[in-house]
Write a protein that holds these residues in place. Structure first.
Motif, PDB file in Angstrom:
ATOM      1  N   PHE A 139     -35.329  67.701 -11.003  1.00 39.29           N
ATOM      2  CA  PHE A 139     -36.364  68.738 -11.206  1.00 39.29           C
ATOM      3  C   PHE A 139     -35.699  70.107 -11.404  1.00 39.29           C
ATOM      4  CE2 PHE A 139     -40.278  70.508 -11.658  1.00 39.29           C
ATOM      5  CZ  PHE A 139     -40.914  71.069 -10.551  1.00 39.29           C
ATOM      6  N   LYS A 140     -34.596  70.350 -10.647  1.00 38.74           N
ATOM      7  CA  LYS A 140     -33.849  71.609 -10.803  1.00 38.74           C
ATOM      8  C   LYS A 140     -33.284  71.717 -12.219  1.00 38.74           C
ATOM      9  CE  LYS A 140     -32.313  72.208  -5.986  1.00 38.74           C
ATOM     10  NZ  LYS A 140     -31.137  72.126  -5.053  1.00 38.74           N
ATOM     11  N   LYS A 141     -32.802  70.581 -12.757  1.00 39.21           N
ATOM     12  CA  LYS A 141     -32.236  70.589 -14.122  1.00 39.21           C
ATOM     13  C   LYS A 141     -33.352  70.853 -15.144  1.00 39.21           C
ATOM     14  CE  LYS A 141     -29.286  67.446 -15.771  1.00 39.21           C
ATOM     15  NZ  LYS A 141     -28.639  66.121 -15.941  1.00 39.21           N
ATOM     16  N   VAL A 142     -34.480  70.196 -14.966  1.00 42.58           N
ATOM     17  CA  VAL A 142     -35.615  70.321 -15.906  1.00 42.58           C
ATOM     18  C   VAL A 142     -36.125  71.761 -15.947  1.00 42.58           C
ATOM     19  CG1 VAL A 142     -38.080  69.725 -16.137  1.00 42.58           C
ATOM     20  CG2 VAL A 142     -36.365  67.916 -15.803  1.00 42.58           C
ATOM     21  N   THR A 143     -36.201  72.402 -14.773  1.00 44.17           N
ATOM     22  CA  THR A 143     -36.760  73.770 -14.711  1.00 44.17           C
ATOM     23  C   THR A 143     -35.675  74.841 -14.738  1.00 44.17           C
ATOM     24  OG1 THR A 143     -36.694  73.625 -12.290  1.00 44.17           O
ATOM     25  CG2 THR A 143     -38.792  73.054 -13.358  1.00 44.17           C
ATOM     26  N   GLU A 144     -34.392  74.389 -14.763  1.00 43.41           N
ATOM     27  CA  GLU A 144     -33.260  75.346 -14.735  1.00 43.41           C
ATOM     28  C   GLU A 144     -33.387  76.302 -13.554  1.00 43.41           C
ATOM     29  OE1 GLU A 144     -34.253  76.182 -18.919  1.00 43.41           O
ATOM     30  OE2 GLU A 144     -32.107  75.966 -19.316  1.00 43.41           O
ATOM     31  N   ASP A 145     -33.775  75.734 -12.398  1.00 46.68           N
ATOM     32  CA  ASP A 145     -33.985  76.552 -11.187  1.00 46.68           C
ATOM     33  C   ASP A 145     -33.353  75.858  -9.981  1.00 46.68           C
ATOM     34  OD1 ASP A 145     -36.951  77.874  -9.451  1.00 46.68           O
ATOM     35  OD2 ASP A 145     -34.804  77.887  -8.955  1.00 46.68           O
ATOM     36  N   ASP A 146     -32.153  76.318  -9.610  1.00 43.36           N
ATOM     37  CA  ASP A 146     -31.427  75.694  -8.498  1.00 43.36           C
ATOM     38  C   ASP A 146     -32.001  76.051  -7.138  1.00 43.36           C
ATOM     39  OD1 ASP A 146     -28.075  75.677  -9.967  1.00 43.36           O
ATOM     40  OD2 ASP A 146     -29.708  74.182  -9.894  1.00 43.36           O
ATOM     41  N   SER A 147     -32.991  76.959  -7.116  1.00 37.75           N
ATOM     42  CA  SER A 147     -33.507  77.406  -5.808  1.00 37.75           C
ATOM     43  C   SER A 147     -34.619  76.502  -5.273  1.00 37.75           C
ATOM     44  CB  SER A 147     -34.060  78.831  -5.937  1.00 37.75           C
ATOM     45  OG  SER A 147     -35.272  78.798  -6.694  1.00 37.75           O
ATOM     46  N   LEU A 148     -35.034  75.525  -6.066  1.00 38.13           N
ATOM     47  CA  LEU A 148     -36.158  74.679  -5.634  1.00 38.13           C
ATOM     48  C   LEU A 148     -35.834  73.969  -4.330  1.00 38.13           C
ATOM     49  CD1 LEU A 148     -37.252  73.030  -9.024  1.00 38.13           C
ATOM     50  CD2 LEU A 148     -38.360  74.917  -7.803  1.00 38.13           C
ATOM     51  N   ASP A 149     -36.826  73.875  -3.433  1.00 33.11           N
ATOM     52  CA  ASP A 149     -36.614  73.166  -2.169  1.00 33.11           C
ATOM     53  C   ASP A 149     -37.963  72.689  -1.621  1.00 33.11           C
ATOM     54  OD1 ASP A 149     -34.389  73.836   0.664  1.00 33.11           O
ATOM     55  OD2 ASP A 149     -35.376  72.019  -0.062  1.00 33.11           O
ATOM     56  N   VAL A 150     -37.875  71.952  -0.526  1.00 32.41           N
ATOM     57  CA  VAL A 150     -39.068  71.350   0.089  1.00 32.41           C
ATOM     58  C   VAL A 150     -39.662  72.295   1.130  1.00 32.41           C
ATOM     59  CG1 VAL A 150     -39.802  69.459   1.625  1.00 32.41           C
ATOM     60  CG2 VAL A 150     -38.222  68.994  -0.266  1.00 32.41           C
ATOM     61  N   ASN A 151     -40.978  72.330   1.221  1.00 35.39           N
ATOM     62  CA  ASN A 151     -41.648  72.994   2.341  1.00 35.39           C
ATOM     63  C   ASN A 151     -41.755  71.925   3.436  1.00 35.39           C
ATOM     64  OD1 ASN A 151     -43.737  73.654   4.192  1.00 35.39           O
ATOM     65  ND2 ASN A 151     -44.491  75.210   2.769  1.00 35.39           N
ATOM     66  N   TYR A 152     -40.824  71.973   4.379  1.00 32.76           N
ATOM     67  CA  TYR A 152     -40.722  70.887   5.366  1.00 32.76           C
ATOM     68  C   TYR A 152     -41.902  70.831   6.321  1.00 32.76           C
ATOM     69  CZ  TYR A 152     -36.339  69.143   3.653  1.00 32.76           C
ATOM     70  OH  TYR A 152     -35.397  68.553   2.839  1.00 32.76           O
ATOM     71  N   LYS A 153     -42.573  71.971   6.506  1.00 32.25           N
ATOM     72  CA  LYS A 153     -43.774  71.984   7.373  1.00 32.25           C
ATOM     73  C   LYS A 153     -44.860  71.101   6.726  1.00 32.25           C
ATOM     74  CE  LYS A 153     -45.424  75.628  10.444  1.00 32.25           C
ATOM     75  NZ  LYS A 153     -45.869  77.052  10.506  1.00 32.25           N
ATOM     76  N   ILE A 154     -45.042  71.293   5.423  1.00 31.68           N
ATOM     77  CA  ILE A 154     -46.075  70.504   4.723  1.00 31.68           C
ATOM     78  C   ILE A 154     -45.642  69.049   4.619  1.00 31.68           C
ATOM     79  CG2 ILE A 154     -47.147  70.157   2.441  1.00 31.68           C
ATOM     80  CD1 ILE A 154     -47.833  73.048   2.403  1.00 31.68           C
ATOM     81  N   TYR A 155     -44.343  68.832   4.350  1.00 32.31           N
ATOM     82  CA  TYR A 155     -43.840  67.449   4.286  1.00 32.31           C
ATOM     83  C   TYR A 155     -44.107  66.717   5.600  1.00 32.31           C
ATOM     84  CZ  TYR A 155     -40.572  63.696   5.164  1.00 32.31           C
ATOM     85  OH  TYR A 155     -40.027  62.502   5.563  1.00 32.31           O
ATOM     86  N   CYS A 156     -43.747  67.334   6.721  1.00 33.57           N
ATOM     87  CA  CYS A 156     -43.920  66.656   8.030  1.00 33.57           C
ATOM     88  C   CYS A 156     -45.400  66.421   8.302  1.00 33.57           C
ATOM     89  CB  CYS A 156     -43.299  67.487   9.144  1.00 33.57           C
ATOM     90  SG  CYS A 156     -41.510  67.589   9.002  1.00 33.57           S
TER      91      CYS A 156
END
Ligand code: DON
Length: 304
Positions: A139-156
């Motif tokens: 997804f980082k490659k597709v959007t050229e955005d290395d800052s993408l990450d998970v919102n772990y609060k929502i994931y949990c």
């Protein structure tokens, strides 16, 4: 374009009153109901924005088009669509009904939860961690955005409460659709849905598909065939049991998420990202749909 977008956001904020912010996943209900924003990118490097386009939110079901691209790269089209269909289900995104009643013995399409959980199970990797890291890197490659990450609060929160999705996962295992570990597939699925984006990220994803899998820096990441498959399934299934109406009212490939995002694709021309967490009864951004409908009319965007 800039002026038009500001006008459309101002006009459509009022419709957000008629929707409801998702609350079945803890934390999602914290979103501002009348938030509304849009970002449009074109191939001349222009970025047009209005409203809450920078507000961060979780991608939710829009991630299903990302994992579908990667699953086809990993396994080939034939294998993926032997496990999940290409047909609109006509049911809500979280329906489990047809898993039992349909003679197909596989989820109708990769955009509904059951189909997306099956797709998540096909991502290659030795364990859930490696599988998901591949999804995020892709997804980082597709959007050229290395800052993408998970919102772990929502994931949990979603992992703890995602009982219906868990039931779908074990149903799919029972029917031989999921061959590996169900909990791994669910971990990938819940994490992919919890990746944080904004309307700009979605516009980048949209422009990537508009350019048939080529990034703005010219890297061809997926084949044109895969891009065509994804765009077609966005038109027929991307907005669930509202897909037909959106095809008529907006006329471009769209994919929604309960975090309030919609990605729109104008083939060869534009990537569109919309954010509006007030949802209609089918889980699509109510303000986002109205903005896209007005934009399509104004700019004659329909592909039909
Ligand atoms: O599995 C769920 O219910 C959510 N993580 C995603 C659902 C969703 O975004 C539906 N799209 N409008």
């Amino acid at each position: 374009m800039q002026e038009l977008l500001s006008k459309l956001v101002k006009k459509n904020i009022v419709i957000t009153k008629e929707g409801k912010v998702a609350d079945y996943i803890p934390e999602l209900d914290k979103a501002k109901k009348d938030a509304l924003g849009i970002c449009i990118l074109d191939n001349d490097g222009n970025i047009y924005t209005a409203g809450d386009w920078e507000t961060k939110f979780t991608i939710q079901s829009i991630s299903k088009i990302v994992t579908l691209m990667l699953a086809i790269l990993d396994n080939g089209e034939e294998y993926v669509f032997s496990k999940v269909g290409m047909e609109p289900s006509g049911d809500p995104f979280n329906s489990i009904r047809k898993l039992e009643t349909s003679s197909r013995k596989k989820p109708y399409n990769p955009m509904i939860n059951a189909g997306a959980i099956a797709v998540a199970s096909m991502i290659k990797g030795k364990d859930a961690r490696e599988k998901f890291n591949r999804v995020l890197d892709f997804f980082k490659k597709v959007t050229e955005d290395d800052s993408l990450d998970v919102n772990y609060k929502i994931y949990c929160g979603e992992s703890e409460t995602g009982n219906k999705n868990r039931a779908m996962g074990y149903f799919l295992k029972n029917d031989g659709i999921i061959e590996g570990n169900v909990e791994d597939a669910l971990e990938v699925y819940f994490k992919q849905c919890s990746i944080e984006v904004n309307a700009y990220t979605l516009a980048k994803l949209g422009l990537f598909l508009a350019n048939n899998g080529r990034t703005s820096s010219g890297e061809q990441i997926i084949t044109q065939k895969i891009a065509t498959i994804v765009k077609t399934l966005m038109v027929t299934c991307g907005m669930y049991d509202l897909s037909g109406e959106i095809a008529v009212r907006v006329g471009i490939p769209c994919k929604s998420g309960v975090g309030g995002g919609i990605v729109g694709v104008v083939p060869g021309k534009l990537g569109i990202g919309v954010y509006g967490p007030s949802l209609d009864k089918k889980g699509n951004s109510i303000g986002g749909i109205h903005i896209l409908e007005d934009l399509s009319k104004e700019l004659k965007l329909s592909i039909f």
